[in-house]
Design a protein around this motif. Structure first.
Motif, PDB file in Angstrom:
ATOM      1  N   GLY A 135       0.818  -1.197   0.000  1.00 16.50           N
ATOM      2  CA  GLY A 135       0.000   0.000   0.000  1.00 16.50           C
ATOM      3  C   GLY A 135       0.857   1.254   0.000  1.00 16.50           C
ATOM      4  O   GLY A 135       2.052   1.219  -0.298  1.00 16.50           O
ATOM      5  N   LYS A 136       0.270   2.349   0.370  1.00 13.19           N
ATOM      6  CA  LYS A 136       0.980   3.622   0.388  1.00 13.19           C
ATOM      7  C   LYS A 136       1.947   3.692   1.577  1.00 13.19           C
ATOM      8  O   LYS A 136       1.720   3.074   2.617  1.00 13.19           O
ATOM      9  CB  LYS A 136      -0.021   4.782   0.466  1.00 13.19           C
ATOM     10  N   ASP A 137       3.012   4.465   1.384  1.00 13.37           N
ATOM     11  CA  ASP A 137       3.981   4.749   2.445  1.00 13.37           C
ATOM     12  C   ASP A 137       4.570   3.488   3.087  1.00 13.37           C
ATOM     13  O   ASP A 137       4.861   3.469   4.293  1.00 13.37           O
ATOM     14  CB  ASP A 137       3.338   5.627   3.526  1.00 13.37           C
ATOM     15  N   GLY A 138       4.724   2.430   2.293  1.00 16.91           N
ATOM     16  CA  GLY A 138       5.371   1.226   2.787  1.00 16.91           C
ATOM     17  C   GLY A 138       4.479   0.293   3.587  1.00 16.91           C
ATOM     18  O   GLY A 138       4.955  -0.719   4.110  1.00 16.91           O
ATOM     19  N   TRP A 139       3.182   0.576   3.701  1.00 23.17           N
ATOM     20  CA  TRP A 139       2.274  -0.290   4.442  1.00 23.17           C
ATOM     21  C   TRP A 139       2.026  -1.564   3.647  1.00 23.17           C
ATOM     22  O   TRP A 139       1.773  -1.530   2.443  1.00 23.17           O
ATOM     23  CB  TRP A 139       0.957   0.425   4.726  1.00 23.17           C
ATOM     24  N   LYS A 193      -6.514  -4.454   9.360  1.00 22.32           N
ATOM     25  CA  LYS A 193      -5.911  -3.127   9.488  1.00 22.32           C
ATOM     26  C   LYS A 193      -6.317  -2.198   8.357  1.00 22.32           C
ATOM     27  O   LYS A 193      -6.304  -0.979   8.526  1.00 22.32           O
ATOM     28  CB  LYS A 193      -4.397  -3.217   9.618  1.00 22.32           C
ATOM     29  N   GLU A 194      -6.741  -2.769   7.209  1.00 18.80           N
ATOM     30  CA  GLU A 194      -7.213  -1.901   6.124  1.00 18.80           C
ATOM     31  C   GLU A 194      -8.531  -1.232   6.478  1.00 18.80           C
ATOM     32  O   GLU A 194      -8.885  -0.206   5.892  1.00 18.80           O
ATOM     33  CB  GLU A 194      -7.345  -2.691   4.822  1.00 18.80           C
ATOM     34  N   MET A 195      -9.278  -1.798   7.440  1.00 18.67           N
ATOM     35  CA  MET A 195     -10.504  -1.154   7.899  1.00 18.67           C
ATOM     36  C   MET A 195     -10.189   0.061   8.763  1.00 18.67           C
ATOM     37  O   MET A 195     -10.957   1.024   8.802  1.00 18.67           O
ATOM     38  CB  MET A 195     -11.345  -2.144   8.709  1.00 18.67           C
ATOM     39  N   VAL A 196      -9.061  -0.003   9.464  1.00 16.17           N
ATOM     40  CA  VAL A 196      -8.666   1.076  10.369  1.00 16.17           C
ATOM     41  C   VAL A 196      -7.837   2.129   9.644  1.00 16.17           C
ATOM     42  O   VAL A 196      -8.061   3.331   9.794  1.00 16.17           O
ATOM     43  CB  VAL A 196      -7.884   0.504  11.569  1.00 16.17           C
ATOM     44  N   TYR A 197      -6.885   1.673   8.814  1.00 22.61           N
ATOM     45  CA  TYR A 197      -6.009   2.591   8.081  1.00 22.61           C
ATOM     46  C   TYR A 197      -6.286   2.486   6.581  1.00 22.61           C
ATOM     47  O   TYR A 197      -5.416   2.122   5.795  1.00 22.61           O
ATOM     48  CB  TYR A 197      -4.545   2.274   8.403  1.00 22.61           C
ATOM     49  N   GLU A 198      -7.511   2.811   6.227  1.00 22.21           N
ATOM     50  CA  GLU A 198      -7.956   2.679   4.839  1.00 22.21           C
ATOM     51  C   GLU A 198      -7.238   3.645   3.901  1.00 22.21           C
ATOM     52  O   GLU A 198      -7.183   3.411   2.687  1.00 22.21           O
ATOM     53  CB  GLU A 198      -9.472   2.899   4.751  1.00 22.21           C
ATOM     54  N   GLU A 199      -6.628   4.694   4.445  1.00 22.92           N
ATOM     55  CA  GLU A 199      -5.933   5.664   3.595  1.00 22.92           C
ATOM     56  C   GLU A 199      -4.675   5.078   2.962  1.00 22.92           C
ATOM     57  O   GLU A 199      -4.171   5.610   1.966  1.00 22.92           O
ATOM     58  CB  GLU A 199      -5.582   6.933   4.383  1.00 22.92           C
ATOM     59  N   TYR A 200      -4.182   3.979   3.522  1.00 23.07           N
ATOM     60  CA  TYR A 200      -2.983   3.344   2.952  1.00 23.07           C
ATOM     61  C   TYR A 200      -3.327   2.167   2.034  1.00 23.07           C
ATOM     62  O   TYR A 200      -2.439   1.583   1.428  1.00 23.07           O
ATOM     63  CB  TYR A 200      -2.068   2.836   4.079  1.00 23.07           C
ATOM     64  N   TYR A 201      -4.608   1.828   1.960  1.00 25.70           N
ATOM     65  CA  TYR A 201      -5.050   0.650   1.214  1.00 25.70           C
ATOM     66  C   TYR A 201      -5.487   1.048  -0.191  1.00 25.70           C
ATOM     67  O   TYR A 201      -6.189   2.043  -0.364  1.00 25.70           O
ATOM     68  CB  TYR A 201      -6.203  -0.001   1.968  1.00 25.70           C
ATOM     69  N   PRO A 202      -5.079   0.282  -1.204  1.00 25.30           N
ATOM     70  CA  PRO A 202      -5.372   0.697  -2.585  1.00 25.30           C
ATOM     71  C   PRO A 202      -6.790   0.392  -3.062  1.00 25.30           C
ATOM     72  O   PRO A 202      -7.122   0.682  -4.214  1.00 25.30           O
ATOM     73  CB  PRO A 202      -4.344  -0.100  -3.409  1.00 25.30           C
ATOM     74  N   TYR A 203      -7.632  -0.181  -2.202  1.00 23.44           N
ATOM     75  CA  TYR A 203      -9.003  -0.505  -2.604  1.00 23.44           C
ATOM     76  C   TYR A 203     -10.003   0.226  -1.716  1.00 23.44           C
ATOM     77  O   TYR A 203      -9.678   0.632  -0.597  1.00 23.44           O
ATOM     78  CB  TYR A 203      -9.255  -2.013  -2.525  1.00 23.44           C
ATOM     79  N   ARG A 240       0.492  -2.627  13.061  1.00 26.37           N
ATOM     80  CA  ARG A 240       1.883  -2.707  12.608  1.00 26.37           C
ATOM     81  C   ARG A 240       1.954  -2.548  11.086  1.00 26.37           C
ATOM     82  O   ARG A 240       1.107  -3.077  10.364  1.00 26.37           O
ATOM     83  CB  ARG A 240       2.493  -4.047  13.038  1.00 26.37           C
ATOM     84  N   VAL A 241       2.959  -1.854  10.630  1.00 26.98           N
ATOM     85  CA  VAL A 241       3.089  -1.539   9.205  1.00 26.98           C
ATOM     86  C   VAL A 241       3.389  -2.794   8.388  1.00 26.98           C
ATOM     87  O   VAL A 241       2.876  -2.962   7.282  1.00 26.98           O
ATOM     88  CB  VAL A 241       4.194  -0.476   8.989  1.00 26.98           C
ATOM     89  N   CYS A 242       4.201  -3.699   8.916  1.00 27.17           N
ATOM     90  CA  CYS A 242       4.633  -4.893   8.169  1.00 27.17           C
ATOM     91  C   CYS A 242       4.032  -6.172   8.731  1.00 27.17           C
ATOM     92  O   CYS A 242       4.615  -7.254   8.598  1.00 27.17           O
ATOM     93  CB  CYS A 242       6.161  -4.991   8.164  1.00 27.17           C
ATOM     94  N   ASP A 243       2.858  -6.070   9.346  1.00 25.38           N
ATOM     95  CA  ASP A 243       2.236  -7.225   9.980  1.00 25.38           C
ATOM     96  C   ASP A 243       0.721  -7.086   9.885  1.00 25.38           C
ATOM     97  O   ASP A 243       0.203  -5.975   9.752  1.00 25.38           O
ATOM     98  CB  ASP A 243       2.677  -7.309  11.451  1.00 25.38           C
ATOM     99  N   THR A 244       0.011  -8.210   9.974  1.00 25.72           N
ATOM    100  CA  THR A 244      -1.455  -8.154   9.918  1.00 25.72           C
ATOM    101  C   THR A 244      -2.066  -7.755  11.258  1.00 25.72           C
ATOM    102  O   THR A 244      -3.236  -7.384  11.300  1.00 25.72           O
ATOM    103  CB  THR A 244      -2.027  -9.526   9.521  1.00 25.72           C
ATOM    104  N   HIS A 245      -1.290  -7.848  12.345  1.00 21.50           N
ATOM    105  CA  HIS A 245      -1.858  -7.659  13.683  1.00 21.50           C
ATOM    106  C   HIS A 245      -1.695  -6.233  14.211  1.00 21.50           C
ATOM    107  O   HIS A 245      -0.885  -5.460  13.722  1.00 21.50           O
ATOM    108  CB  HIS A 245      -1.197  -8.639  14.654  1.00 21.50           C
ATOM    109  N   TRP A 246      -2.498  -5.971  15.244  1.00 22.56           N
ATOM    110  CA  TRP A 246      -2.406  -4.656  15.871  1.00 22.56           C
ATOM    111  C   TRP A 246      -1.106  -4.510  16.663  1.00 22.56           C
ATOM    112  O   TRP A 246      -0.443  -5.479  17.004  1.00 22.56           O
ATOM    113  CB  TRP A 246      -3.603  -4.353  16.766  1.00 22.56           C
ATOM    114  N   THR A 247      -0.747  -3.274  16.924  1.00 25.91           N
ATOM    115  CA  THR A 247       0.432  -2.993  17.744  1.00 25.91           C
ATOM    116  C   THR A 247       0.100  -3.301  19.200  1.00 25.91           C
ATOM    117  O   THR A 247      -1.048  -3.596  19.558  1.00 25.91           O
ATOM    118  CB  THR A 247       0.835  -1.518  17.643  1.00 25.91           C
ATOM    119  N   LEU A 248       1.093  -3.186  20.074  1.00 24.85           N
ATOM    120  CA  LEU A 248       0.833  -3.342  21.500  1.00 24.85           C
ATOM    121  C   LEU A 248      -0.146  -2.295  22.003  1.00 24.85           C
ATOM    122  O   LEU A 248      -0.958  -2.560  22.896  1.00 24.85           O
ATOM    123  CB  LEU A 248       2.150  -3.269  22.270  1.00 24.85           C
TER     124      LEU A 248
END
Length: 438
Positions: A135-139, A193-203, A240-248
């Motif tokens: 996705g955008k910005d390395g996501w 995470k695409e539901m939360v950070y949809e601005e980085y997702y291409p769809y 997390r930017v390089c993972d499917t899971h949430w951060t701590l």
């Protein structure tokens, strides 16, 4: 450990005069792990029969580098089988090469430099088991996963009528059990995470996505948590930017939301993590590790507390069938929380076991085992699954023994861990977990 496939394709050189050659290794589709690639490099082994008088150099194009591979190894087998001549003292006996190259990029080219010109022989690439959507910005996001995340998000894959009926039965049963038993129950669905950070997702997100239909099926009396807005508005980054899971930080908020629903306490009353200390470090994650070279991003790591200190039982089974019991006598709520969860639950343990005196985790992705409920006798229950799993409804009457037996058949059991000194109340149901795990 990340495992990759080496994909190779010969370049048609029929219009160019090149020596006969062959690459013994790596073969197309060959598997190689990241440890070998990082520590030793990728082995290139084969032969080049330069029967012309002109010189030819074998090279690897590795990003912006041109690395020469010496052709100097003795290959009597090639002389005998290809040239059908005796290898002893043959002028082309040393036609072999064997060199390890530490590749800096996922794509490479094998070629020859002859008469001052470069000729491609083969193109290659290092690919992970799954394709990764950048996705955008390395996501990074899931691409061709078995749950068809993209198709779900865009509404191309809908929640089938069968799945809707099964979900409705599960939800009504879950709510009915809570009401009849007097045991507080909540359903936590970890959003993708695409539901939360949809601005980085291409769809674009579709209103026909399965998760949207599921929301319509939730009984009003059931404690339901789908924390999209909460995670989006969190002060710290929640995925997390390089993972499917949430951060701590995302896991902390999810744990507080669960405790708030089940204990009827406010988030403020459950905010006992204000003095937590985090250290920033670069990690790759379950998506970044599938790329080569592995992609990393800086994430916060909790340094002042680790739930493993509180573990009094762990059957050490990988994934489904895992049972972990945690005990923390100084927790905020002096109760036992039973979690039927998935992979997203694990980072929540750092916080849940400081909120509840006893936390019992069963890895079932929301499937409910009533035998476990009867044995543990929890004060409250959280069933947790992930948004991308919702195309298939969990089971309200399941048994963790089935998962454990499958692992036994596959020989995938490690020795369970049990603390030497156990609180009397916990020791009772740990004996049951030990019995079914051995």
């Amino acid at each position: 450990m990340a495992v990759y496939s080496i994909i190779t394709q010969r370049v048609d050189s029929s219009n160019v005069s090149v020596p006969r050659w062959h690459l013994d290794y790596p073969s197309n589709g060959k598997s190689v792990d990241n440890a070998e690639l990082s520590r030793d490099g990728l082995l290139f082994q084969g032969w080049v029969l330069n029967e012309e008088s002109s010189s030819a150099s074998l090279v690897i194009l590795n990003g912006n580098e041109v690395l020469q591979i010496p052709i100097s190894r003795s290959r009597p087998d090639v002389v005998k089988r290809v040239l059908k001549e005796e290898p002893e003292n043959h002028p082309l006996l040393h036609c072999g090469f064997s060199e390890r190259v530490k590749l800096k990029h996922s794509e490479f080219t094998l070629g020859l430099i002859q008469d001052g010109k470069f000729v491609e022989l083969m193109n290659g690439s290092i690919e992970g088991k799954f394709q990764i959507l950048e996705g955008k910005d390395g996501w990074l996001f899931l691409d061709n996963d078995t749950n068809k995340s993209i198709e779900q998000y865009t509404g191309k894959l809908k929640l089938s009528r069968t799945a809707q009926a099964e979900w409705k039965e599960y939800l009504v049963s879950l709510d009915g059990f809570s009401l009849s038993s007097g045991t507080p129950v909540c359903l936590l669905v970890a959003p993708s995470k695409e539901m939360v950070y949809e601005e980085y997702y291409p769809y674009s997100f579709s209103k026909k996505a399965p998760i949207q239909k599921l929301k319509e099926l939730i009984p009003k009396s059931l404690n339901f948590i789908l924390p999209i807005e909460e995670l989006r508005n969190l002060e710290q980054r929640s995925f997390r930017v390089c993972d499917t899971h949430w951060t701590l930080h995302g896991a902390r908020l999810a744990a507080q939301l669960v405790a708030s629903k089940l204990s009827f306490k406010s988030i403020g009353e459950l905010d006992v993590f204000a003095n937590d200390i985090y250290q920033n470090r670069a990690v790759s994650g379950d998506l970044g590790s599938k790329l080569f070279p592995p992609q990393r991003h800086e994430e916060d790591n909790l340094t002042n507390f680790n739930y493993r200190r509180c573990v009094v039982f762990d059957n050490n089974i990988d994934n489904f069938g895992r049972i972990i019991v945690m005990y923390h006598q100084h927790a905020v709520i002096d109760e036992t929380l039973l979690v039927f969860g998935s992979s997203s639950s694990y980072t929540m343990f750092h916080y849940l076991c400081r909120l509840y005196t006893s936390v019992v985790f069963i890895h079932t992705a929301g499937n409910v085992d009533h035998k476990v409920i009867d044995v543990v006798k929890p004060n409250c229950i959280c069933v947790q699954t992930n948004a991308r799993f919702v195309v298939k409804a969990p089971k309200f009457n399941d048994t963790v023994v089935n998962y454990i037996e499958k692992k036994k058949e596959q020989g995938r059991l490690d020795a369970p861990f049990t603390a030497e000194a156990l609180p009397s109340g916990i020791a009772r149901y740990i004996e049951y977990f030990k019995k079914i795990s051995v």
